[in-house]
Motif scaffolding. Structure first.
Motif, PDB file in Angstrom:
ATOM      1  N   VAL A  42       0.844  -1.205   0.000  1.00 34.73           N
ATOM      2  CA  VAL A  42       0.000   0.000   0.000  1.00 34.73           C
ATOM      3  C   VAL A  42       0.876   1.250   0.000  1.00 34.73           C
ATOM      4  CG1 VAL A  42      -1.711   1.325   1.303  1.00 34.73           C
ATOM      5  CG2 VAL A  42      -1.934  -1.158   1.114  1.00 34.73           C
ATOM      6  N   HIS A  43       1.930   1.210   0.798  1.00 37.66           N
ATOM      7  CA  HIS A  43       2.828   2.369   0.870  1.00 37.66           C
ATOM      8  C   HIS A  43       3.510   2.600  -0.472  1.00 37.66           C
ATOM      9  CE1 HIS A  43       6.122   4.915   2.553  1.00 37.66           C
ATOM     10  NE2 HIS A  43       5.118   5.357   3.273  1.00 37.66           N
ATOM     11  N   ASN A  44       3.836   1.529  -1.179  1.00 33.04           N
ATOM     12  CA  ASN A  44       4.448   1.654  -2.502  1.00 33.04           C
ATOM     13  C   ASN A  44       3.502   2.345  -3.482  1.00 33.04           C
ATOM     14  OD1 ASN A  44       6.517   0.988  -4.562  1.00 33.04           O
ATOM     15  ND2 ASN A  44       4.916  -0.340  -5.358  1.00 33.04           N
ATOM     16  N   SER A  45       2.207   2.000  -3.422  1.00 28.55           N
ATOM     17  CA  SER A  45       1.238   2.658  -4.310  1.00 28.55           C
ATOM     18  C   SER A  45       1.138   4.142  -3.983  1.00 28.55           C
ATOM     19  CB  SER A  45      -0.136   1.986  -4.211  1.00 28.55           C
ATOM     20  OG  SER A  45      -0.796   2.313  -3.010  1.00 28.55           O
ATOM     21  N   MET A  46       1.250   4.479  -2.688  1.00 33.75           N
ATOM     22  CA  MET A  46       1.241   5.886  -2.289  1.00 33.75           C
ATOM     23  C   MET A  46       2.460   6.615  -2.851  1.00 33.75           C
ATOM     24  SD  MET A  46       0.097   5.642   1.730  1.00 33.75           S
ATOM     25  CE  MET A  46      -1.491   4.963   2.230  1.00 33.75           C
ATOM     26  N   ASP A  47       3.617   5.965  -2.778  1.00 33.50           N
ATOM     27  CA  ASP A  47       4.843   6.572  -3.307  1.00 33.50           C
ATOM     28  C   ASP A  47       4.741   6.801  -4.810  1.00 33.50           C
ATOM     29  OD1 ASP A  47       5.976   6.590  -0.813  1.00 33.50           O
ATOM     30  OD2 ASP A  47       7.172   4.780  -1.113  1.00 33.50           O
ATOM     31  N   LEU A  48       4.189   5.819  -5.522  1.00 37.96           N
ATOM     32  CA  LEU A  48       4.039   5.952  -6.967  1.00 37.96           C
ATOM     33  C   LEU A  48       3.109   7.106  -7.323  1.00 37.96           C
ATOM     34  CD1 LEU A  48       3.804   2.194  -7.999  1.00 37.96           C
ATOM     35  CD2 LEU A  48       5.690   3.753  -8.464  1.00 37.96           C
ATOM     36  N   PHE A  49       2.047   7.263  -6.527  1.00 38.15           N
ATOM     37  CA  PHE A  49       1.137   8.383  -6.797  1.00 38.15           C
ATOM     38  C   PHE A  49       1.820   9.711  -6.486  1.00 38.15           C
ATOM     39  CE2 PHE A  49      -2.174  11.460  -5.797  1.00 38.15           C
ATOM     40  CZ  PHE A  49      -2.907  11.405  -6.972  1.00 38.15           C
ATOM     41  N   LEU A  50       2.664   9.752  -5.458  1.00 36.65           N
ATOM     42  CA  LEU A  50       3.379  10.987  -5.147  1.00 36.65           C
ATOM     43  C   LEU A  50       4.327  11.383  -6.280  1.00 36.65           C
ATOM     44  CD1 LEU A  50       4.196  10.625  -1.342  1.00 36.65           C
ATOM     45  CD2 LEU A  50       2.625  12.245  -2.418  1.00 36.65           C
ATOM     46  N   ILE A  51       4.953  10.387  -6.909  1.00 36.35           N
ATOM     47  CA  ILE A  51       5.795  10.674  -8.080  1.00 36.35           C
ATOM     48  C   ILE A  51       4.949  11.287  -9.184  1.00 36.35           C
ATOM     49  CG2 ILE A  51       7.167   9.611  -9.927  1.00 36.35           C
ATOM     50  CD1 ILE A  51       8.091   7.540  -7.849  1.00 36.35           C
ATOM     51  N   LEU A  52       3.783  10.671  -9.438  1.00 34.13           N
ATOM     52  CA  LEU A  52       2.855  11.191 -10.444  1.00 34.13           C
ATOM     53  C   LEU A  52       2.433  12.615 -10.089  1.00 34.13           C
ATOM     54  CD1 LEU A  52      -0.196   9.170 -11.800  1.00 34.13           C
ATOM     55  CD2 LEU A  52      -0.379  11.593 -11.312  1.00 34.13           C
ATOM     56  N   GLN A  53       2.100  12.835  -8.821  1.00 34.11           N
ATOM     57  CA  GLN A  53       1.649  14.160  -8.382  1.00 34.11           C
ATOM     58  C   GLN A  53       2.760  15.199  -8.529  1.00 34.11           C
ATOM     59  OE1 GLN A  53       0.663  14.588  -4.152  1.00 34.11           O
ATOM     60  NE2 GLN A  53      -1.130  15.755  -4.748  1.00 34.11           N
ATOM     61  N   ASN A  54       3.979  14.826  -8.186  1.00 31.39           N
ATOM     62  CA  ASN A  54       5.098  15.773  -8.327  1.00 31.39           C
ATOM     63  C   ASN A  54       5.329  16.135  -9.790  1.00 31.39           C
ATOM     64  OD1 ASN A  54       5.561  15.861  -5.580  1.00 31.39           O
ATOM     65  ND2 ASN A  54       7.153  14.289  -5.616  1.00 31.39           N
ATOM     66  N   MET A 105       3.314   3.992 -15.033  1.00 28.59           N
ATOM     67  CA  MET A 105       3.950   3.228 -13.960  1.00 28.59           C
ATOM     68  C   MET A 105       2.978   3.008 -12.808  1.00 28.59           C
ATOM     69  SD  MET A 105       7.565   3.986 -11.995  1.00 28.59           S
ATOM     70  CE  MET A 105       7.070   5.628 -11.463  1.00 28.59           C
ATOM     71  N   PHE A 106       2.255   4.047 -12.412  1.00 28.64           N
ATOM     72  CA  PHE A 106       1.297   3.938 -11.306  1.00 28.64           C
ATOM     73  C   PHE A 106       0.194   2.933 -11.632  1.00 28.64           C
ATOM     74  CE2 PHE A 106      -2.756   5.526  -9.474  1.00 28.64           C
ATOM     75  CZ  PHE A 106      -2.478   5.276  -8.134  1.00 28.64           C
ATOM     76  N   VAL A 107      -0.421   3.070 -12.792  1.00 32.35           N
ATOM     77  CA  VAL A 107      -1.534   2.199 -13.165  1.00 32.35           C
ATOM     78  C   VAL A 107      -1.068   0.753 -13.325  1.00 32.35           C
ATOM     79  CG1 VAL A 107      -3.245   1.685 -14.950  1.00 32.35           C
ATOM     80  CG2 VAL A 107      -2.880   4.047 -14.220  1.00 32.35           C
ATOM     81  N   ASP A 108       0.052   0.540 -14.013  1.00 31.28           N
ATOM     82  CA  ASP A 108       0.539  -0.821 -14.264  1.00 31.28           C
ATOM     83  C   ASP A 108       0.942  -1.529 -12.979  1.00 31.28           C
ATOM     84  OD1 ASP A 108       0.068  -0.410 -16.909  1.00 31.28           O
ATOM     85  OD2 ASP A 108       2.166  -0.332 -17.531  1.00 31.28           O
ATOM     86  N   HIS A 109       1.632  -0.819 -12.083  1.00 31.75           N
ATOM     87  CA  HIS A 109       2.049  -1.441 -10.830  1.00 31.75           C
ATOM     88  C   HIS A 109       0.848  -1.776  -9.956  1.00 31.75           C
ATOM     89  CE1 HIS A 109       6.169  -0.382 -11.832  1.00 31.75           C
ATOM     90  NE2 HIS A 109       6.586  -0.999 -10.745  1.00 31.75           N
ATOM     91  N   CYS A 110      -0.112  -0.867  -9.875  1.00 32.60           N
ATOM     92  CA  CYS A 110      -1.301  -1.132  -9.061  1.00 32.60           C
ATOM     93  C   CYS A 110      -2.115  -2.276  -9.651  1.00 32.60           C
ATOM     94  CB  CYS A 110      -2.150   0.132  -8.950  1.00 32.60           C
ATOM     95  SG  CYS A 110      -1.395   1.408  -7.911  1.00 32.60           S
ATOM     96  N   ASP A 111      -2.191  -2.338 -10.968  1.00 30.48           N
ATOM     97  CA  ASP A 111      -2.882  -3.445 -11.633  1.00 30.48           C
ATOM     98  C   ASP A 111      -2.232  -4.772 -11.262  1.00 30.48           C
ATOM     99  OD1 ASP A 111      -3.361  -5.466 -13.769  1.00 30.48           O
ATOM    100  OD2 ASP A 111      -4.563  -3.882 -14.654  1.00 30.48           O
ATOM    101  N   ALA A 112      -0.913  -4.845 -11.370  1.00 31.16           N
ATOM    102  CA  ALA A 112      -0.198  -6.088 -11.070  1.00 31.16           C
ATOM    103  C   ALA A 112      -0.332  -6.463  -9.600  1.00 31.16           C
ATOM    104  CB  ALA A 112       1.276  -5.935 -11.444  1.00 31.16           C
ATOM    105  N   ASN A 113      -0.228  -5.476  -8.706  1.00 35.83           N
ATOM    106  CA  ASN A 113      -0.318  -5.765  -7.277  1.00 35.83           C
ATOM    107  C   ASN A 113      -1.705  -6.220  -6.854  1.00 35.83           C
ATOM    108  OD1 ASN A 113       2.364  -5.144  -6.792  1.00 35.83           O
ATOM    109  ND2 ASN A 113       1.958  -3.005  -6.305  1.00 35.83           N
ATOM    110  N   LEU A 114      -2.733  -5.577  -7.385  1.00 34.35           N
ATOM    111  CA  LEU A 114      -4.102  -5.980  -7.058  1.00 34.35           C
ATOM    112  C   LEU A 114      -4.402  -7.376  -7.590  1.00 34.35           C
ATOM    113  CD1 LEU A 114      -5.868  -2.581  -7.774  1.00 34.35           C
ATOM    114  CD2 LEU A 114      -5.886  -3.755  -5.567  1.00 34.35           C
ATOM    115  N   ASN A 115      -3.921  -7.660  -8.779  1.00 36.83           N
ATOM    116  CA  ASN A 115      -4.093  -8.991  -9.368  1.00 36.83           C
ATOM    117  C   ASN A 115      -3.406 -10.047  -8.507  1.00 36.83           C
ATOM    118  OD1 ASN A 115      -4.393 -11.218 -11.004  1.00 36.83           O
ATOM    119  ND2 ASN A 115      -3.419 -10.326 -12.792  1.00 36.83           N
TER     120      ASN A 115
END
Length: 285
Positions: A42-54, A105-115
């Motif tokens: 979960v923390h990794n998904s937050m980090d990925l979104f922060l990269i996107l947000q930055n 990167m955010f969408v693909d990683h979250c897709d793989a992790n949720l799967n």
């Protein structure tokens, strides 16, 4: 054979010592490791979104950092030096490329992790896929940005035009996509996007498209957090249960002794995400 211990790290100005509290059996260790894995995920998904947000913020701040400086150097709007505009165009496309990469990167990683976490046929994963499909079907900005990365990889710079409004007291400059250019340079747009671009028939604001797209990505991030919420809080509760009795001013870790002998010890250390536990667990346990 490995042995594991709940351990305090005792430190002073000169030395650091490990104080074993109790041995941890295999079942408890598996429970702890599984819970830490969920929190890290979960923390990794937050980090990925922060990269996107930055990366989005860099585009949002482009007006102040680049465009306003560019406008100040314009004496005659119809006589802009080509090199100045080229530098501006390259810079906006650079920060846009960063944004597009972080979106994928955010969408693909979250897709793989949720799967991996819930399974391809799970309600959580299907909910995630349905959310993406809904945004794709109902929002031009999401459809467009989704495919724009492919355009960049195969064709070139997507922000190709600008428009200037010269008012009495000030000048405004808008960086634009151009639908005619996008259609002529890339023949792999999906049918729905091709219709969108044909309908636009000319220049459209890059800033507005990206701004609307980021609002959608924020909603997708919230959806992902909601899908993880139950197991995330469960994991934090488990970790708090196994550690709260022994927490004090010293750091608490798990030490694993691997094939240790009386003469030497080979150890690995597992840390607890106490900062996250303390942030979310208050009022829950």
């Amino acid at each position: 054979m490995s042995r594991r211990f709940l351990t305090k790290i005792l430190t002073n100005k000169e030395t650091t010592e490990l104080d074993y509290i109790q041995e941890i059996d295999e079942d408890k260790y598996i429970s702890i490791k599984k819970s830490i894995g969920i929190v890290d995920e979960v923390h990794n998904s937050m980090d990925l979104f922060l990269i996107l947000q930055n990366n989005y913020n860099e585009i949002a701040n482009f007006q102040e950092t680049h465009i306003e400086k560019f406008i100040k150097n314009i004496n005659e709007p119809l006589n802009i030096h080509k090199d100045d505009y080229t530098r501006l165009k390259i810079e906006i496309n650079r920060v846009l490329q960063n944004y597009l990469s972080s979106v994928r990167m955010f969408v693909d990683h979250c897709d793989a992790n949720l799967n991996r976490r819930f399974g391809k046929e799970s309600a959580e994963y299907l909910n995630f896929k349905q959310t993406l499909s809904k945004f794709y079907d109902n929002n031009f900005e999401y459809r467009f940005i989704y495919k724009l990365r492919n355009f960049c990889q195969h064709c070139g710079l997507p922000v190709s035009d600008f428009s200037i409004d010269n008012y009495q007291d000030f000048i405004t400059l808008e960086l634009n996509f151009n639908s005619e250019y996008l259609l002529s340079e890339y023949d792999s747009w999906k049918a729905d996007l091709k219709k969108d671009l044909i309908k636009i028939n000319g220049m459209f604001s890059a800033t507005k498209v990206i701004s609307n797209h980021f609002k959608i990505m924020f909603l997708i991030s919230q959806k992902i957090h909601s899908l993880y919420e139950k197991i995330f809080l469960g994991a934090l509760t488990t970790l708090n249960f196994h550690t709260k009795e022994h927490r004090d001013e010293f750091e608490l870790i798990i030490v694993t002794e691997n094939n240790s002998t009386t003469e030497s010890k080979n150890i690995t250390i597992t840390k607890f995400p106490f900062e996250i536990i303390d942030k979310f667990i208050k009022g829950i346990c």
